[in-house]
Design a protein around this motif. Structure first.
Motif, PDB file in Angstrom:
ATOM      1  N   PRO A 185       2.402   9.286  11.581  1.00 30.81           N
ATOM      2  CA  PRO A 185       0.960   9.559  11.458  1.00 30.81           C
ATOM      3  C   PRO A 185       0.547   9.694   9.997  1.00 30.81           C
ATOM      4  O   PRO A 185       1.116  10.499   9.257  1.00 30.81           O
ATOM      5  CB  PRO A 185       0.789  10.894  12.209  1.00 30.81           C
ATOM      6  N   LYS A 186      -0.419   8.900   9.561  1.00 29.14           N
ATOM      7  CA  LYS A 186      -0.860   8.930   8.162  1.00 29.14           C
ATOM      8  C   LYS A 186      -2.129   9.768   8.041  1.00 29.14           C
ATOM      9  O   LYS A 186      -2.939   9.834   8.968  1.00 29.14           O
ATOM     10  CB  LYS A 186      -1.126   7.517   7.655  1.00 29.14           C
ATOM     11  N   ASN A 187      -2.305  10.395   6.875  1.00 28.70           N
ATOM     12  CA  ASN A 187      -3.529  11.142   6.628  1.00 28.70           C
ATOM     13  C   ASN A 187      -4.730  10.195   6.571  1.00 28.70           C
ATOM     14  O   ASN A 187      -4.653   9.109   5.988  1.00 28.70           O
ATOM     15  CB  ASN A 187      -3.432  11.918   5.313  1.00 28.70           C
ATOM     16  N   LEU A 189      10.178   5.197   3.239  1.00 24.66           N
ATOM     17  CA  LEU A 189       9.736   6.588   3.398  1.00 24.66           C
ATOM     18  C   LEU A 189      10.419   7.462   2.351  1.00 24.66           C
ATOM     19  O   LEU A 189      11.638   7.404   2.180  1.00 24.66           O
ATOM     20  CB  LEU A 189      10.059   7.077   4.813  1.00 24.66           C
ATOM     21  N   LEU A 190       9.635   8.262   1.651  1.00 29.70           N
ATOM     22  CA  LEU A 190      10.154   9.186   0.634  1.00 29.70           C
ATOM     23  C   LEU A 190       9.689  10.598   0.996  1.00 29.70           C
ATOM     24  O   LEU A 190       8.502  10.842   1.129  1.00 29.70           O
ATOM     25  CB  LEU A 190       9.617   8.835  -0.756  1.00 29.70           C
ATOM     26  N   ASN A 237       0.843  -1.195   0.000  1.00 34.52           N
ATOM     27  CA  ASN A 237       0.000   0.000   0.000  1.00 34.52           C
ATOM     28  C   ASN A 237       0.883   1.251   0.000  1.00 34.52           C
ATOM     29  O   ASN A 237       2.081   1.172   0.281  1.00 34.52           O
ATOM     30  CB  ASN A 237      -0.934   0.025   1.203  1.00 34.52           C
ATOM     31  N   VAL A 238       0.267   2.394  -0.295  1.00 32.81           N
ATOM     32  CA  VAL A 238       0.959   3.686  -0.313  1.00 32.81           C
ATOM     33  C   VAL A 238       0.151   4.655   0.542  1.00 32.81           C
ATOM     34  O   VAL A 238      -1.066   4.755   0.407  1.00 32.81           O
ATOM     35  CB  VAL A 238       1.091   4.238  -1.750  1.00 32.81           C
ATOM     36  N   TYR A 239       0.840   5.383   1.421  1.00 30.84           N
ATOM     37  CA  TYR A 239       0.189   6.347   2.305  1.00 30.84           C
ATOM     38  C   TYR A 239       0.913   7.691   2.213  1.00 30.84           C
ATOM     39  O   TYR A 239       2.104   7.746   1.877  1.00 30.84           O
ATOM     40  CB  TYR A 239       0.246   5.878   3.768  1.00 30.84           C
ATOM     41  N   ASP A 240       0.199   8.757   2.550  1.00 33.76           N
ATOM     42  CA  ASP A 240       0.861  10.058   2.622  1.00 33.76           C
ATOM     43  C   ASP A 240       0.833  10.561   4.059  1.00 33.76           C
ATOM     44  O   ASP A 240      -0.183  10.473   4.754  1.00 33.76           O
ATOM     45  CB  ASP A 240       0.218  11.075   1.679  1.00 33.76           C
ATOM     46  N   ILE A 241       1.983  11.083   4.516  1.00 33.29           N
ATOM     47  CA  ILE A 241       2.091  11.696   5.843  1.00 33.29           C
ATOM     48  C   ILE A 241       1.702  13.170   5.744  1.00 33.29           C
ATOM     49  O   ILE A 241       0.959  13.696   6.554  1.00 33.29           O
ATOM     50  CB  ILE A 241       3.524  11.549   6.395  1.00 33.29           C
ATOM     51  N   THR A 252       5.613  13.993   1.909  1.00 33.95           N
ATOM     52  CA  THR A 252       6.179  12.773   2.477  1.00 33.95           C
ATOM     53  C   THR A 252       5.224  11.592   2.296  1.00 33.95           C
ATOM     54  O   THR A 252       4.044  11.688   2.638  1.00 33.95           O
ATOM     55  CB  THR A 252       6.481  12.973   3.977  1.00 33.95           C
ATOM     56  N   TYR A 253       5.776  10.478   1.784  1.00 34.56           N
ATOM     57  CA  TYR A 253       4.945   9.305   1.468  1.00 34.56           C
ATOM     58  C   TYR A 253       5.593   8.044   2.023  1.00 34.56           C
ATOM     59  O   TYR A 253       6.823   7.934   2.101  1.00 34.56           O
ATOM     60  CB  TYR A 253       4.762   9.191  -0.052  1.00 34.56           C
ATOM     61  N   LEU A 254       4.733   7.109   2.410  1.00 31.41           N
ATOM     62  CA  LEU A 254       5.173   5.802   2.890  1.00 31.41           C
ATOM     63  C   LEU A 254       4.728   4.730   1.908  1.00 31.41           C
ATOM     64  O   LEU A 254       3.570   4.727   1.472  1.00 31.41           O
ATOM     65  CB  LEU A 254       4.569   5.494   4.256  1.00 31.41           C
ATOM     66  N   ILE A 255       5.645   3.820   1.560  1.00 33.18           N
ATOM     67  CA  ILE A 255       5.303   2.672   0.707  1.00 33.18           C
ATOM     68  C   ILE A 255       5.524   1.411   1.536  1.00 33.18           C
ATOM     69  O   ILE A 255       6.658   1.113   1.934  1.00 33.18           O
ATOM     70  CB  ILE A 255       6.163   2.638  -0.566  1.00 33.18           C
ATOM     71  N   ARG A 256       4.447   0.698   1.813  1.00 35.02           N
ATOM     72  CA  ARG A 256       4.555  -0.537   2.591  1.00 35.02           C
ATOM     73  C   ARG A 256       4.866  -1.685   1.629  1.00 35.02           C
ATOM     74  O   ARG A 256       4.130  -1.932   0.673  1.00 35.02           O
ATOM     75  CB  ARG A 256       3.256  -0.804   3.342  1.00 35.02           C
ATOM     76  N   LEU A 257       5.994  -2.371   1.895  1.00 32.74           N
ATOM     77  CA  LEU A 257       6.464  -3.456   1.035  1.00 32.74           C
ATOM     78  C   LEU A 257       6.466  -4.762   1.818  1.00 32.74           C
ATOM     79  O   LEU A 257       6.653  -4.768   3.040  1.00 32.74           O
ATOM     80  CB  LEU A 257       7.885  -3.158   0.534  1.00 32.74           C
ATOM     81  N   GLN A 258       6.301  -5.864   1.085  1.00 34.24           N
ATOM     82  CA  GLN A 258       6.350  -7.155   1.781  1.00 34.24           C
ATOM     83  C   GLN A 258       6.680  -8.280   0.809  1.00 34.24           C
ATOM     84  O   GLN A 258       6.503  -8.165  -0.407  1.00 34.24           O
ATOM     85  CB  GLN A 258       5.013  -7.436   2.462  1.00 34.24           C
TER      86      GLN A 258
END
Length: 414
Positions: free
Chosen positions: A66-68, A51-52, A28-32, A36-42
């Motif tokens: 904390p995610k939006n 984190l980018l 999944n992809v989330y924005d802080i 700033t963005y988080l990409i959850r990998l597995q």
């Protein structure tokens, strides 16, 4: 405080990400926030969060950010195209501070391009680098290129690595440098290494980290030493291609204020810089070592906000104690003044007691003259005539201040 990645940091973290994340699929992809963005990998046996932050950093993180609640349009677009795709490659474009993350292969590939310079950008493209979405539209005036949706991202415009600077070119740069400028600052715009690595290599070559181009700097003699330092910097750069070292956070000491003067002041250690190497200029600074550069960066940024609060509180405490100290000093000065005035009054009282008859006679003479309505000027004249005749009471009178009912007298210890 160091705030963003330089070229050495980018190369080191890319090497670590390639060794730890390749083959993982996007969950999944989330924005802080907007940058700033988080990409959850597995993958079956492991998980990671990438984190980018546009213009600032890239690294994995173990902290809960904390995610939006409502994902942004850019996050939704990334989810649509990147979800379930495998991370195939992480690479730097030339020697620019631009990182290309490739998800998927061949015509099913998508690229997430992170610009880590200036105002930064994050760009989502297809396999042909046609832009699908981006954080910030811009025009690259030098190349007359638009960075916009449906335009092609100009990967070929990335600056290529240059051969080591020649002695002649180095001499030309140093000869044209302004007098009094630091050597590392002169060299930095012409090299991809960053001022920290340049300073480390200059120290290794026998220079001071703050060496300046001035009348004492002989370019013809020192040029070869500087060139040797740049060769060492190039070796550092090459070593980051398959970086497997450690990470270091350089700390800054700040003394905590204390009202107890008998106790030594406590220290507050705050994070100041992060590096993939332990550079010579930091040898006297406190340092925290980590197993990898990626972990050091994650720790640095994760604690940054809380440490900013600690530093702000420390500065407020120092300011309050400074005000308290100023009040204390003011009170001490007032007490000293009062003690001095008290001592003067005590001495005056002793002199009056020792010369009481003379003081009483002087008062009686003046009172008698005033009672007889003698003019003030005439009283002064009478006193002067008595002084000329050697009258001891008149000689003791220094000044008549009849308008304030005062007589000034010169008295002696007897």
């Amino acid at each position: 405080m160091k705030s963003r990645f330089n070229t050495v940091d980018i190369r080191a973290v890319i090497a670590e990400l390639n060794s730890s994340l390749l083959g993982m699929r996007v969950n999944n992809v989330y924005d802080i926030d907007t940058k700033t963005y988080l990409i959850r990998l597995q993958k079956p046996d492991s998980k990671a969060v990438l984190l980018l932050e546009s213009g600032i950093r890239i690294h994995t993180t173990e902290f809960e950010w904390p995610k939006n609640m409502m994902p942004s349009g850019f996050a939704m677009k990334c989810r649509k195209h990147l979800k379930s795709r495998r991370l195939v490659c992480v690479k730097q474009l030339g020697v620019d501070r631009i990182v290309d993350f490739q998800f998927g292969s061949d015509e099913a590939a998508y690229h997430l391009i992170v610009e880590l310079y200036d105002r930064g950008n994050i760009v989502l493209t297809d396999h042909e680098y046609t832009i699908l979405n981006l954080l910030r539209f811009r025009t690259a005036e030098a190349e007359d290129v638009k960075i916009a949706v449906r335009e092609r991202y100009p990967v070929e415009n990335a600056k290529a690595a240059q051969p080591l600077m020649s002695l002649g070119r180095l001499t030309e740069i140093l000869s044209n440098a302004p007098q009094g400028e630091q050597l590392k600052r002169i060299l930095n715009p012409h090299l991809p290494y960053g001022s920290t690595l340049i300073e480390h290599c200059l120290i290794g070559a026998g220079f001071s980290g703050f060496v300046k181009i001035d009348a004492q700097f002989d370019i013809s003699q020192e040029g070869r030493k500087v060139l040797a330092a740049l060769q060492k910097a190039e070796e550092f750069m090459e070593s980051t291609a398959d970086f497997q070292g450690k990470g270091y956070i350089i700390q800054k000491r700040e003394k905590k204020p204390s009202l107890d003067l008998d106790k030594p002041p406590e220290e507050l250690l705050t994070y100041e810089e992060f590096h993939p190497f332990y550079f010579a200029q930091h040898s006297k600074s406190p340092c925290v070592e980590f197993d990898s550069f990626d972990k050091a960066v994650d720790e640095f940024y994760s604690k940054m906000e809380s440490q900013k609060i600690d530093v702000k509180a420390l500065h407020q405490e120092k300011q309050a104690l400074r005000k308290l100290d100023n009040v204390r000093k003011d009170h001490m000065q007032r007490l000293d003044s009062l003690h001095q005035a008290q001592e003067v009054d005590r001495l005056k009282g002793e002199l009056v007691e020792m010369n009481l008859d003379m003081v009483d006679r002087a008062i009686q003479v003046v009172r008698s003259a005033l009672a007889n309505q003698v003019d003030w000027a005439e009283i002064s004249l009478i006193v002067k005539e008595a002084q000329e005749q050697g009258d001891p009471v008149a000689c003791a009178v220094k000044e008549l201040k009849l308008d304030t009912n005062h007589i000034s007298m010169l008295l002696q210890y007897v």
